[in-house]
Enzyme design. Structure first.
Site, mmCIF file in Angstrom:
data_model
loop_
_atom_site.group_PDB
_atom_site.id
_atom_site.type_symbol
_atom_site.label_atom_id
_atom_site.label_comp_id
_atom_site.label_asym_id
_atom_site.label_seq_id
_atom_site.Cartn_x
_atom_site.Cartn_y
_atom_site.Cartn_z
ATOM 1 N N GLY A 24 5.195 2.611 -0.401
ATOM 2 C CA GLY A 24 6.393 3.502 -1.053
ATOM 3 C C GLY A 24 6.714 4.470 -0.046
ATOM 4 N N ALA A 25 6.610 4.348 1.347
ATOM 5 C CA ALA A 25 6.604 5.346 2.409
ATOM 6 C C ALA A 25 7.988 5.605 2.845
ATOM 7 C CB ALA A 25 5.884 4.939 3.549
ATOM 8 N N ASN A 26 9.223 4.884 2.296
ATOM 9 C CA ASN A 26 10.476 5.037 2.789
ATOM 10 C C ASN A 26 11.110 6.393 2.136
ATOM 11 O OD1 ASN A 26 10.315 2.838 0.586
ATOM 12 N ND2 ASN A 26 12.299 3.881 0.428
ATOM 13 N N GLY A 39 10.870 10.287 -0.482
ATOM 14 C CA GLY A 39 9.873 11.323 -1.450
ATOM 15 C C GLY A 39 8.605 11.491 -0.939
ATOM 16 N N GLY A 44 6.033 9.505 -0.468
ATOM 17 C CA GLY A 44 5.307 8.642 0.646
ATOM 18 C C GLY A 44 5.884 8.915 1.943
ATOM 19 N N SER A 93 -0.248 11.106 -12.543
ATOM 20 C CA SER A 93 1.162 11.901 -12.848
ATOM 21 C C SER A 93 0.541 12.914 -14.101
ATOM 22 C CB SER A 93 2.073 10.769 -13.231
ATOM 23 O OG SER A 93 3.018 11.694 -14.167
ATOM 24 N N TYR A 146 5.814 4.431 -18.659
ATOM 25 C CA TYR A 146 5.311 4.982 -17.464
ATOM 26 C C TYR A 146 3.843 5.648 -17.806
ATOM 27 C CZ TYR A 146 5.523 8.421 -13.368
ATOM 28 O OH TYR A 146 5.512 9.115 -12.503
HETATM 29 N N1 LIG Z 1 7.998 13.169 -7.879
HETATM 30 C C1 LIG Z 1 7.196 13.346 -9.216
HETATM 31 O O1 LIG Z 1 7.392 14.616 -9.767
HETATM 32 C C2 LIG Z 1 6.440 12.727 -9.359
HETATM 33 C C3 LIG Z 1 5.429 13.292 -10.472
HETATM 34 C C4 LIG Z 1 4.310 12.670 -11.087
HETATM 35 C C5 LIG Z 1 4.022 11.245 -10.460
HETATM 36 N N2 LIG Z 1 4.703 11.041 -9.236
HETATM 37 C C6 LIG Z 1 4.488 9.632 -8.394
HETATM 38 O O2 LIG Z 1 4.359 9.789 -7.136
HETATM 39 C C7 LIG Z 1 4.827 8.581 -6.399
HETATM 40 C C8 LIG Z 1 5.784 8.631 -5.559
HETATM 41 O O3 LIG Z 1 6.995 8.918 -6.143
HETATM 42 P P1 LIG Z 1 8.324 9.920 -5.594
HETATM 43 O O4 LIG Z 1 8.307 11.134 -6.460
HETATM 44 O O5 LIG Z 1 8.125 10.036 -3.971
HETATM 45 O O6 LIG Z 1 9.571 8.946 -5.761
HETATM 46 P P2 LIG Z 1 10.454 8.233 -4.930
HETATM 47 O O7 LIG Z 1 11.225 9.197 -3.748
HETATM 48 O O8 LIG Z 1 11.488 7.411 -5.756
HETATM 49 O O9 LIG Z 1 9.498 7.267 -4.125
HETATM 50 C C9 LIG Z 1 8.896 6.240 -4.718
HETATM 51 C C10 LIG Z 1 8.562 4.911 -3.770
HETATM 52 O O10 LIG Z 1 8.152 3.815 -4.170
HETATM 53 C C11 LIG Z 1 8.637 2.622 -3.871
HETATM 54 N N3 LIG Z 1 8.796 1.594 -4.829
HETATM 55 C C12 LIG Z 1 9.342 1.551 -5.955
HETATM 56 N N4 LIG Z 1 9.070 0.426 -6.365
HETATM 57 C C13 LIG Z 1 8.272 -0.085 -5.471
HETATM 58 C C14 LIG Z 1 7.874 -1.733 -5.211
HETATM 59 N N5 LIG Z 1 8.114 -2.570 -6.151
HETATM 60 N N6 LIG Z 1 7.319 -2.197 -4.208
HETATM 61 C C15 LIG Z 1 6.988 -1.108 -3.279
HETATM 62 N N7 LIG Z 1 7.402 0.147 -3.316
HETATM 63 C C16 LIG Z 1 8.038 0.636 -4.406
HETATM 64 C C17 LIG Z 1 10.192 3.199 -3.493
HETATM 65 O O11 LIG Z 1 10.993 2.420 -2.814
HETATM 66 P P3 LIG Z 1 12.484 2.246 -3.076
HETATM 67 O O12 LIG Z 1 13.333 3.355 -2.151
HETATM 68 O O13 LIG Z 1 12.772 0.614 -2.182
HETATM 69 O O14 LIG Z 1 12.783 2.102 -4.380
HETATM 70 C C18 LIG Z 1 9.879 4.423 -2.799
HETATM 71 O O15 LIG Z 1 9.647 4.401 -1.709
HETATM 72 C C19 LIG Z 1 5.130 7.554 -7.645
HETATM 73 O O16 LIG Z 1 4.036 6.846 -8.018
HETATM 74 C C20 LIG Z 1 5.191 8.694 -8.918
HETATM 75 O O17 LIG Z 1 4.965 8.087 -10.016
HETATM 76 C C21 LIG Z 1 5.636 11.617 -8.973
#
Ligand SMILES: NC(=O)c1ccc[n+]([C@@H]2O[C@H](COP(=O)([O-])OP(=O)(O)OC[C@H]3O[C@@H](n4cnc5c(N)ncnc54)[C@H](OP(=O)(O)O)[C@@H]3O)[C@@H](O)[C@H]2O)c1
Length: 308
Positions: free
Chosen positions: A21-23, A25, A27, A150, A176
């Site tokens: 998920g490096a594209n 947020g 990642g 989380s 979730y």
């Molecule tokens: N942000 C927060 O406050 C928060 C809090 C607690 C935990 N987290 C955790 O942090 C991690 C990163 O989240 P983020 O906040 O950076 O959100 P984000 O910006 O939505 O990033 C999520 C990443 O996961 C990818 N992804 C989703 N479904 C996937 C799949 N089937 N296969 C491969 N990649 C997939 C997305 O790709 P697409 O762009 O293609 O959708 C995106 O690159 C997640 O595990 C999330 O549960 C975040």
């Protein structure tokens, strides 16, 4: 230690890291920071174009960054197997696997193999990925697996009788929470199994509190409205994961999160060790989840060949 910052990340030259998920947020920022420290990064993304765009952005900023994108859809075990097979064929080491990709409360759906979308993506996809890459991880001195959980792990329950919400009404937040508790149970169970074979590989976990990102795209409007006020920015949120992944002092089984107690239950602030919920520390549940996950994903974890 004084407040931990990116400056504390040791030099990563010569090391290879996979970030799922490096594209976007967290990642994206993790991949970017690791390239700045000299790591060779594989940005594992489900959409080819988004992966390429992420690499382009990082290279525009740092032309010498060592980073490529690769296709990985965590919601499709065939894609996970393909990614792992190609990676193992092309690489001689894997120092850092960051299990970061994930979804939060998407519309009810199933993965390609029919698992509830959040459990299937956030937990089972990473479980299968780690298991397939494990031989190379075990063979890489000082390797680490860091899995992003989380705050929702505190709310989660593993409902073994109905993991896929087939017999109960689908509740997005319960799903979730289950997936994110599963992430943390996995962190700890993986460490127990590594310890049992005397491996020096470490399994660590992180939670980024509340960090503004695309993650809440399907959450309620209230969430979107609160996010700019309450949530921290990505460079601060990602410190939780990068500390778990690179701090030489971060022990196997440690869990890292934001620290600021005055802002709603530690959703923001400098990184420190975070509390692990009682449910996440339940070794019997972790073992059962491991067995179920091996069966559901058809993944056999093999711990032989580890370096003490
Ligand atoms: N942000 C927060 O406050 C928060 C809090 C607690 C935990 N987290 C955790 O942090 C991690 C990163 O989240 P983020 O906040 O950076 O959100 P984000 O910006 O939505 O990033 C999520 C990443 O996961 C990818 N992804 C989703 N479904 C996937 C799949 N089937 N296969 C491969 N990649 C997939 C997305 O790709 P697409 O762009 O293609 O959708 C995106 O690159 C997640 O595990 C999330 O549960 C975040």
């Amino acid at each position: 230690m004084a407040r931990w910052t990116f400056d504390d990340i040791p030099c990563q030259a010569g090391r290879t890291a996979v970030v799922t998920g490096a594209n976007s947020g967290l990642g994206f920022e993790a991949a970017r920071q690791l390239t700045l420290k000299g790591a060779n990064v594989i940005a594992a993304c489900r959409h080819r174009d988004k992966g390429r765009e992420a690499v382009r952005r990082i290279r525009d900023e740092s032309p010498n960054a060592s980073i490529v994108s690769a296709s990985l859809d965590l919601a499709d075990l065939e894609s996970v197997a393909r990614f792992a097979d190609e990676f193992l064929a092309e690489h001689r080491r894997l120092d850092l696997l960051i299990n970061n990709g994930g979804v939060l409360t998407p519309p009810e759906d199933k993965t390609k193999q029919g698992f509830e979308l959040q459990f299937g993506t956030n937990h089972l996809g990473h479980f299968a990925l780690t298991g397939r890459l494990l031989p190379l991880i075990l063979a890489t001195q000082g390797a680490r697996v860091t899995t992003v959980s989380s705050l929702a792990q505190y709310l989660g329950r593993i409902e073994f009788a109905d993991l896929q919400f087939d017999r109960r009404s689908h509740q997005p937040w319960a799903a979730y929470g289950q997936s994110k508790l599963a992430n943390l149970l996995f962190v700890l169970e993986l460490q127990r199994r590594l310890d049992a074979v005397g491996s020096t590989v470490r399994s660590t976990g992180s939670h980024p509190g509340w960090t503004a990102s695309d993650l809440t795209r399907n959450a309620s409007p209230m969430f979107r409205w609160l996010e700019p006020v309450v949530a921290q920015k990505t460079p601060l949120g990602v410190q939780t994961t990068l500390r778990a992944a690179t701090d030489p002092e971060a022990a196997g089984g440690s869990f890292w999160g934001p620290s600021r107690p005055s802002r709603a239950f530690g959703v923001a602030g400098p990184v420190r060790q975070a509390r692990i919920s009682v449910r996440a520390r339940d070794a019997a549940v972790a073992e059962q989840l491991w067995d179920v996950s091996e069966r559901l994903t058809g993944t056999s974890y093999v711990f032989v060949g580890s370096r003490a």
